[in-house]
Design a protein around this motif. Structure first.
Motif, short mmCIF file in Angstrom:
data_model
loop_
_atom_site.label_atom_id
_atom_site.label_comp_id
_atom_site.label_asym_id
_atom_site.label_seq_id
_atom_site.Cartn_x
_atom_site.Cartn_y
_atom_site.Cartn_z
N PHE A 28 0.83 -1.21 0.00
CA PHE A 28 0.00 0.00 0.00
C PHE A 28 0.87 1.26 0.00
CE2 PHE A 28 -3.53 -2.73 1.65
CZ PHE A 28 -4.50 -2.36 0.73
N PHE A 33 -3.70 3.21 -2.46
CA PHE A 33 -4.92 2.43 -2.22
C PHE A 33 -5.51 1.90 -3.52
CE2 PHE A 33 -9.59 2.35 -1.73
CZ PHE A 33 -9.68 1.32 -0.81
N THR A 36 -3.31 -0.86 -5.47
CA THR A 36 -2.98 -2.10 -4.76
C THR A 36 -4.04 -3.16 -5.02
OG1 THR A 36 -1.71 -1.04 -2.99
CG2 THR A 36 -2.73 -3.16 -2.48
N LYS A 59 -9.94 -5.90 0.26
CA LYS A 59 -8.74 -5.06 0.27
C LYS A 59 -8.84 -4.00 1.37
CE LYS A 59 -8.11 -1.86 -2.96
NZ LYS A 59 -7.76 -1.22 -4.27
N LEU A 63 -6.26 -3.36 4.57
CA LEU A 63 -5.60 -2.07 4.85
C LEU A 63 -5.91 -1.60 6.27
CD1 LEU A 63 -3.95 0.37 4.15
CD2 LEU A 63 -5.92 1.33 2.95
N ILE A 115 1.29 5.80 3.34
CA ILE A 115 -0.09 5.32 3.14
C ILE A 115 -1.09 6.43 3.49
CG2 ILE A 115 -1.86 3.71 3.97
CD1 ILE A 115 0.44 1.66 4.34
#
Length: 202
Positions: A28, A33, A36, A59, A63, A115
């Motif tokens: 990430f 975002f 990925t 996903k 995260l 991130i």
């Protein structure tokens, strides 16, 4: 070979989940975002695509859980606690934190910053993820505002809105960590001193 008991199986499950989350933080941070994919995380973790879904439904869940896990382990929290207890001036605290942040450029701290930067500038991010990043940001703001106020009272920090000054201070550090902090590694103390002159009276 004797079959594994429930505790051993649970340990294996936990280790595998951590393996996935550690890989997810790296992926990430590198791709952001939107770009990925679960397949990228699986490849980084060295496991099958389907095994990720054994531990996470989506996903977004990967995260969120990975950020929570990384923040719990994040050495920055420990450092902030130690910094608050140091008997040094406010400006010295800012210098120490900046040096710590930029020296941690190859650690999980840097990946978390990257991130968060991605999420703050990406459309369509789920609200609960944005709320998480907002809370992380507030943790830093709430820590540094008293230090800036103390510095202003001591005549070390310029007389502007402390929240604005903290915002500038953290935004620049975040930007450097999210980009390439390698340039700062040589003569770091001198470069940090120049950077802090934007905020200090000396």
């Amino acid at each position: 070979m004797a079959p594994l008991n429930e505790d051993q199986l649970e340990n294996i499950r936990n280790e595998r989940k951590i393996q996935i989350m550690r890989a997810a933080i790296k992926v990430f941070a590198t791709h952001g975002f939107k770009l990925t994919k679960i397949s990228l995380i699986a490849k980084e973790a060295g496991i099958s695509h389907g095994l990720v879904y054994h531990y996470f439904k989506s996903k977004e869940e990967v995260l969120y859980d990975s950020l929570e896990w990384a923040m719990e382990l994040n050495e920055t929290r420990k450092f902030l606690t130690e910094l608050s207890e140091m008997a040094i001036s406010p400006v010295e605290k800012l210098h120490k934190f900046t040096k710590f942040a930029l020296s941690s450029s190859l650690s999980t701290s840097s990946d978390i910053f990257r991130i968060i930067q991605h999420l703050e500038h990406t459309e369509g991010v789920p609200d609960h993820l944005l709320e998480f990043t907002k809370n992380v940001g507030m943790m830093y703001v709430e820590f540094f505002i008293p230090i800036f106020i103390e510095g202003q009272k001591a005549g070390e920090i310029i007389q502007e809105d402390p929240e604005v000054l903290v915002g500038i201070f953290l935004t620049i550090i975040s930007g450097v960590m999210a980009d390439d902090p390698g340039w700062w590694q040589e003569n770091m103390d001198h470069k940090i001193a120049i950077y802090l002159r934007m905020l200090t009276t000396r």
